[in-house]
Design an enzyme around this catalytic site. Structure first.
Site, PDB file in Angstrom:
ATOM      1  N   HIS A  44       0.874  -1.173   0.000  1.00  0.00           N
ATOM      2  CA  HIS A  44       0.000   0.000   0.000  1.00  0.00           C
ATOM      3  C   HIS A  44       0.914   1.228   0.000  1.00  0.00           C
ATOM      4  O   HIS A  44       1.774   1.361   0.880  1.00  0.00           O
ATOM      5  CB  HIS A  44      -0.916   0.016   1.216  1.00  0.00           C
ATOM      6  CG  HIS A  44      -1.931  -1.084   1.203  1.00  0.00           C
ATOM      7  ND1 HIS A  44      -2.172  -1.908   2.284  1.00  0.00           N
ATOM      8  CD2 HIS A  44      -2.767  -1.503   0.222  1.00  0.00           C
ATOM      9  CE1 HIS A  44      -3.109  -2.778   1.967  1.00  0.00           C
ATOM     10  NE2 HIS A  44      -3.493  -2.562   0.728  1.00  0.00           N
TER      11      HIS A  44
ATOM     12  N   GLU B  29       1.668   3.448   3.205  1.00  0.00           N
ATOM     13  CA  GLU B  29       2.154   2.808   4.433  1.00  0.00           C
ATOM     14  C   GLU B  29       3.680   2.844   4.426  1.00  0.00           C
ATOM     15  O   GLU B  29       4.353   1.929   3.954  1.00  0.00           O
ATOM     16  CB  GLU B  29       1.603   1.393   4.530  1.00  0.00           C
ATOM     17  CG  GLU B  29       0.074   1.385   4.612  1.00  0.00           C
ATOM     18  CD  GLU B  29      -0.526  -0.001   4.709  1.00  0.00           C
ATOM     19  OE1 GLU B  29       0.237  -0.980   4.734  1.00  0.00           O
ATOM     20  OE2 GLU B  29      -1.767  -0.100   4.749  1.00  0.00           O
TER      21      GLU B  29
ATOM     22  N   HIS C 275       3.368  -3.820   6.808  1.00  0.00           N
ATOM     23  CA  HIS C 275       2.354  -2.800   6.576  1.00  0.00           C
ATOM     24  C   HIS C 275       2.242  -1.888   7.789  1.00  0.00           C
ATOM     25  O   HIS C 275       2.846  -2.129   8.839  1.00  0.00           O
ATOM     26  CB  HIS C 275       0.984  -3.455   6.349  1.00  0.00           C
ATOM     27  CG  HIS C 275       0.859  -4.176   5.047  1.00  0.00           C
ATOM     28  ND1 HIS C 275       0.067  -3.727   4.017  1.00  0.00           N
ATOM     29  CD2 HIS C 275       1.420  -5.337   4.611  1.00  0.00           C
ATOM     30  CE1 HIS C 275       0.139  -4.567   2.990  1.00  0.00           C
ATOM     31  NE2 HIS C 275       0.961  -5.555   3.333  1.00  0.00           N
TER      32      HIS C 275
ATOM     33  N   GLU D  75       1.214  -5.712  10.674  1.00  0.00           N
ATOM     34  CA  GLU D  75       0.795  -4.317  10.792  1.00  0.00           C
ATOM     35  C   GLU D  75       1.605  -3.671  11.911  1.00  0.00           C
ATOM     36  O   GLU D  75       1.497  -4.047  13.070  1.00  0.00           O
ATOM     37  CB  GLU D  75      -0.698  -4.227  11.103  1.00  0.00           C
ATOM     38  CG  GLU D  75      -1.597  -4.935  10.104  1.00  0.00           C
ATOM     39  CD  GLU D  75      -1.763  -4.161   8.804  1.00  0.00           C
ATOM     40  OE1 GLU D  75      -1.380  -2.965   8.766  1.00  0.00           O
ATOM     41  OE2 GLU D  75      -2.271  -4.747   7.828  1.00  0.00           O
TER      42      GLU D  75
END
Length: 347
Positions: free
Chosen positions: A74, A77, A171, A235
């Site tokens: 992404h 990010e 991420h 994450e």
């Protein structure tokens, strides 16, 4: 026109721009076989002559672990880009004096290069939903083409790899989280590599692990399903702009990554993550989809049995277990994609 600031540290700017020229030269000079099979993808592997020279009697030595590290799937990010840039820069300097400092065969992948340059999450569609055979109306998107390139390079990298295979897809989350660092791990990973991965995640400061029973087209699930890698989507904190991330919040993850690449025991103390099973995927069926809570809702917010999660026309999603926690709530996804994930704790 690129939105990447010229004021960024050289290592960070280079990785954000998918420019591997400096680190590639350093690893090549240290005797590694270095390749760039596609834009934004670098492979660093032990050369055949090096492998033979370090083995007993000149015979082929044991296969090294094969590790894929991916960032920027992404484009907004950016924290993991900074973390990996500094790690890679230092490691590439260290191999000049200690050629064995890199203990794994490594593939680095900067995912959505165009989105990073544009300062956007994606160009046409979410790249991390493209690692599947059926893409429907998204088949002609820029991200579908990029996923094909990444799949081909990943397949080539793992084709001749030994049994120890990792894929850490790094991420950052859109919204705050009860667990600032958490991971999604495919259930199909075999028991031993899964336990090794969970142990490593504990060293990396990951507080929660969601066991994922089925693919939604993510890059790490693809590696686990098709290449038997211990793959995970991690994450790390929240979205930030390049150069303005608080990379101190990634200290444990950075130390654990560095130890993995160098083949040494992590210096950080392992803390067993809480383990969650997937209760259900919340799929957006139409443009009438509405969630029962606000956009400020944190990841891992608890909900009680019977509470409404979302409704979509005549379809009403409610909590089935005594307690479920909502992760990745996002009503703005395209119709047919996951708008949220409900999990319940099992460990």
């Amino acid at each position: 026109m690129s939105q990447i600031s010229t004021a960024l540290p050289a290592a960070v700017r280079a990785l954000a721009e998918a420019d591997f020229s400096v680190v590639a030269q350093r690893f090549t000079a240290a005797g590694y076989a270095v390749g760039q099979p596609a834009d934004g993808i670098l492979t660093i592997q032990r050369a055949a002559d090096t492998a033979a020279s370090v083995s007993s009697g000149g015979s082929a030595s044991a296969p090294r672990p094969a590790v894929v590290l991916s960032v920027g799937v992404h484009g907004d990010e950016t924290g993991p880009i900074e973390v990996l840039a500094y790690l890679l820069d230092q490691l590439s300097l260290d191999v000049a004096d200690q050629p064995a400092a890199l203990a794994v065969d490594l593939m680095l992948c900067v995912g959505n290069i165009d989105a990073i340059r544009a300062g956007k999450r994606f160009i046409d569609a979410d790249l991390n939903r493209m690692f599947r055979t059926e893409r429907g109306t998204l088949a002609g998107t820029a991200e579908a083409a990029r996923a094909d390139v990444m799949v081909a390079a990943t397949s080539d990298f793992f084709h001749s790899a030994g049994p120890v295979r990792w894929h850490l897809d790094l991420h950052t989350a859109i919204r705050p989280s009860v667990y600032p660092a958490f991971a999604i791990v495919p259930e199909l990973i075999a028991d031993q590599p899964r336990q090794q991965l969970l142990h490593w995640l504990g060293h990396a400061g990951v507080g929660a692990v969601i066991m994922n029973p089925a693919s939604v087209g993510t890059y790490s699930y693809y590696s686990a399903e098709y290449h038997q890698a211990a793959g995970t989507t991690i994450e790390l904190g929240r979205i930030g702009t390049l150069g303005n991330n608080d990379i101190g919040q990634f200290a444990d993850a950075s130390a654990a990554l560095d130890a993995l690449l160098r083949g040494v025991a992590p210096a950080t103390q392992a803390r067993q993550p809480h383990i969650f099973a997937t209760a259900r995927q919340i799929i957006k069926l139409s443009d009438n989809f509405r969630m029962a809570f606000g956009r400020e809702t944190h990841n891992f917010t608890a909900m009680r049995q019977g509470e409404e999660i979302a409704r979509d026309g005549d379809t009403v999603y409610t909590v089935q277990y005594p307690e479920e926690l909502v992760v990745f709530p996002n009503p703005d996804v395209r119709v047919g994609l996951r708008a949220g994930l409900m999990v319940h704790r099992i460990g």
